[in-house]
Scaffold this active site. Sequence first.
Site, PDB file in Angstrom:
ATOM      1  N   HIS A   1       4.587   5.705  -6.978  1.00 10.61           N
ATOM      2  CA  HIS A   1       4.314   6.646  -5.877  1.00 10.61           C
ATOM      3  C   HIS A   1       4.176   8.083  -6.389  1.00 10.61           C
ATOM      4  O   HIS A   1       3.314   8.830  -5.920  1.00 10.61           O
ATOM      5  CB  HIS A   1       5.447   6.617  -4.844  1.00 10.61           C
ATOM      6  CG  HIS A   1       5.321   5.562  -3.783  1.00 10.61           C
ATOM      7  ND1 HIS A   1       4.220   5.455  -2.954  1.00 10.61           N
ATOM      8  CD2 HIS A   1       6.185   4.598  -3.379  1.00 10.61           C
ATOM      9  CE1 HIS A   1       4.417   4.449  -2.101  1.00 10.61           C
ATOM     10  NE2 HIS A   1       5.599   3.910  -2.346  1.00 10.61           N
TER      11      HIS A   1
ATOM     12  N   GLY B   1      14.043   2.161  -1.017  1.00  7.27           N
ATOM     13  CA  GLY B   1      13.623   3.255  -1.882  1.00  7.27           C
ATOM     14  C   GLY B   1      12.658   4.158  -1.130  1.00  7.27           C
ATOM     15  O   GLY B   1      12.069   3.742  -0.122  1.00  7.27           O
TER      16      GLY B   1
ATOM     17  N   HIS C   1       8.030   0.753  -8.654  1.00  7.34           N
ATOM     18  CA  HIS C   1       7.301   0.992  -7.401  1.00  7.34           C
ATOM     19  C   HIS C   1       7.377   2.482  -7.025  1.00  7.34           C
ATOM     20  O   HIS C   1       6.378   3.085  -6.627  1.00  7.34           O
ATOM     21  CB  HIS C   1       7.924   0.091  -6.319  1.00  7.34           C
ATOM     22  CG  HIS C   1       7.396   0.246  -4.933  1.00  7.34           C
ATOM     23  ND1 HIS C   1       6.776  -0.784  -4.243  1.00  7.34           N
ATOM     24  CD2 HIS C   1       7.417   1.296  -4.061  1.00  7.34           C
ATOM     25  CE1 HIS C   1       6.433  -0.359  -3.034  1.00  7.34           C
ATOM     26  NE2 HIS C   1       6.815   0.904  -2.889  1.00  7.34           N
ATOM     27  N   GLU C   2       8.570   3.076  -7.181  1.00  6.70           N
ATOM     28  CA  GLU C   2       8.764   4.492  -6.805  1.00  6.70           C
ATOM     29  C   GLU C   2       8.093   5.442  -7.800  1.00  6.70           C
ATOM     30  O   GLU C   2       7.481   6.432  -7.381  1.00  6.70           O
ATOM     31  CB  GLU C   2      10.250   4.823  -6.672  1.00  6.70           C
ATOM     32  CG  GLU C   2      11.043   3.968  -5.680  1.00  6.70           C
ATOM     33  CD  GLU C   2      10.428   3.865  -4.299  1.00  6.70           C
ATOM     34  OE1 GLU C   2       9.606   4.721  -3.921  1.00  6.70           O
ATOM     35  OE2 GLU C   2      10.765   2.896  -3.591  1.00  6.70           O
TER      36      GLU C   2
ATOM     37  N   CYS D   1       6.138  -1.920   1.327  1.00  5.91           N
ATOM     38  CA  CYS D   1       6.144  -0.467   1.186  1.00  5.91           C
ATOM     39  C   CYS D   1       6.173   0.156   2.568  1.00  5.91           C
ATOM     40  O   CYS D   1       5.412  -0.262   3.448  1.00  5.91           O
ATOM     41  CB  CYS D   1       4.896   0.004   0.425  1.00  5.91           C
ATOM     42  SG  CYS D   1       4.853   1.787   0.170  1.00  5.91           S
ATOM     43  N   LEU D   2       7.053   1.146   2.747  1.00  2.56           N
ATOM     44  CA  LEU D   2       7.167   1.793   4.058  1.00  2.56           C
ATOM     45  C   LEU D   2       5.868   2.508   4.435  1.00  2.56           C
ATOM     46  O   LEU D   2       5.637   2.766   5.609  1.00  2.56           O
ATOM     47  CB  LEU D   2       8.341   2.779   4.052  1.00  2.56           C
ATOM     48  CG  LEU D   2       9.724   2.125   3.884  1.00  2.56           C
ATOM     49  CD1 LEU D   2      10.802   3.192   3.686  1.00  2.56           C
ATOM     50  CD2 LEU D   2      10.062   1.233   5.083  1.00  2.56           C
TER      51      LEU D   2
ATOM     52  N   GLN E   1       6.021  10.131   0.252  1.00  2.00           N
ATOM     53  CA  GLN E   1       5.989   9.296   1.464  1.00  2.00           C
ATOM     54  C   GLN E   1       6.389  10.084   2.716  1.00  2.00           C
ATOM     55  O   GLN E   1       6.110   9.646   3.829  1.00  2.00           O
ATOM     56  CB  GLN E   1       6.894   8.063   1.290  1.00  2.00           C
ATOM     57  CG  GLN E   1       6.347   7.109   0.230  1.00  2.00           C
ATOM     58  CD  GLN E   1       7.192   5.866   0.131  1.00  2.00           C
ATOM     59  OE1 GLN E   1       8.184   5.843  -0.586  1.00  2.00           O
ATOM     60  NE2 GLN E   1       6.816   4.824   0.860  1.00  2.00           N
TER      61      GLN E   1
HETATM   62  O1  GNR Z   1      11.941  -0.937   1.235  1.00  2.00           O
HETATM   63  C1  GNR Z   1      11.263  -1.285   0.260  1.00  2.00           C
HETATM   64  N1  GNR Z   1      11.398  -2.555  -0.233  1.00  2.00           N
HETATM   65  C2  GNR Z   1      10.831  -2.978  -1.422  1.00  2.00           C
HETATM   66  C3  GNR Z   1      10.820  -4.347  -1.676  1.00  2.00           C
HETATM   67  C4  GNR Z   1      10.296  -4.828  -2.859  1.00  2.00           C
HETATM   68  C5  GNR Z   1       9.782  -3.955  -3.783  1.00  2.00           C
HETATM   69  C6  GNR Z   1       9.761  -2.582  -3.547  1.00  2.00           C
HETATM   70  C7  GNR Z   1      10.293  -2.092  -2.368  1.00  2.00           C
HETATM   71  S1  GNR Z   1      10.303  -0.378  -2.064  1.00  2.00           S
HETATM   72  C8  GNR Z   1      10.261  -0.361  -0.321  1.00  2.00           C
HETATM   73  C9  GNR Z   1      10.400   1.054   0.203  1.00  2.00           C
HETATM   74  C10 GNR Z   1       9.226   1.889  -0.263  1.00  2.00           C
HETATM   75  O2  GNR Z   1       8.134   1.849   0.228  1.00  2.00           O
HETATM   76  N2  GNR Z   1       9.437   2.652  -1.300  1.00  2.00           N
HETATM   77  O3  GNR Z   1       8.433   3.390  -1.809  1.00  2.00           O
HETATM   78 NI    NI Z   2       6.600   2.297  -1.342  1.00  2.00          NI
END
Ligand code: GNR
Ligand code: NI
Length: 182
Positions: free
Chosen positions: A140, A46, A136-137, A94-95, A51
Amino acid sequence: MALREIIILPDKRLRLVSEPVKRIDAGVHKLVQDMFETMYAAPGIGLAGIQIGVAKRVVVMDLSKKEEDHKPLVFINPEITWTSDEKTTYEEGCLSIPEYYEEVERPERVKVKYLDLDGKAHEIEAKGLFATCIQHEVDHTNGVLFIDHISKLKRDRVTKKFIKAAKTAGNKTARTAKQVEA
Ligand code: GNR
Ligand code: NI
């Protein structure tokens, strides 16, 4: 298409509340293309606009495991409209916080309202990893990171580690870290 730089902790832009998309124009289509390229290259499942430094409420996602059957999903102006009382725990990453993983508890199922790239409105129910990822997104887009859902002790520890790393790197991120200190 262009590969964009993913901003990382402690970049303060990660704390911005992103703006809703008013018109789904060519610029938004290009942004989505760039976000997919950047997410697949990372690789991640995601990515939110902020980001790559774009404070627009745009999210891309692909939960497919194999490269052959990519299932690219786009969410414009996503909103969580309902959450289940039942919770589930996933080890999240999270990236923007590379190589840090921690368990996060969130509602197991959610309903999400969003626009697609044609501007058509949808409301769907998500569960499992899909539900975790969309939460999670959406976080953000509101300047919230998954480390905000873990203990303060762990959050402070990882935040300090990234501030220190940015300082020693002496790069763009380092300047951001110094601004954080100021
Ligand atoms: O790549 C991602 N893996 C992930 C694993 C578990 C819960 C959420 C994520 S999102 C993350 C990519 C990212 O940072 N998205 O904002
Ligand atoms: Ni993230």
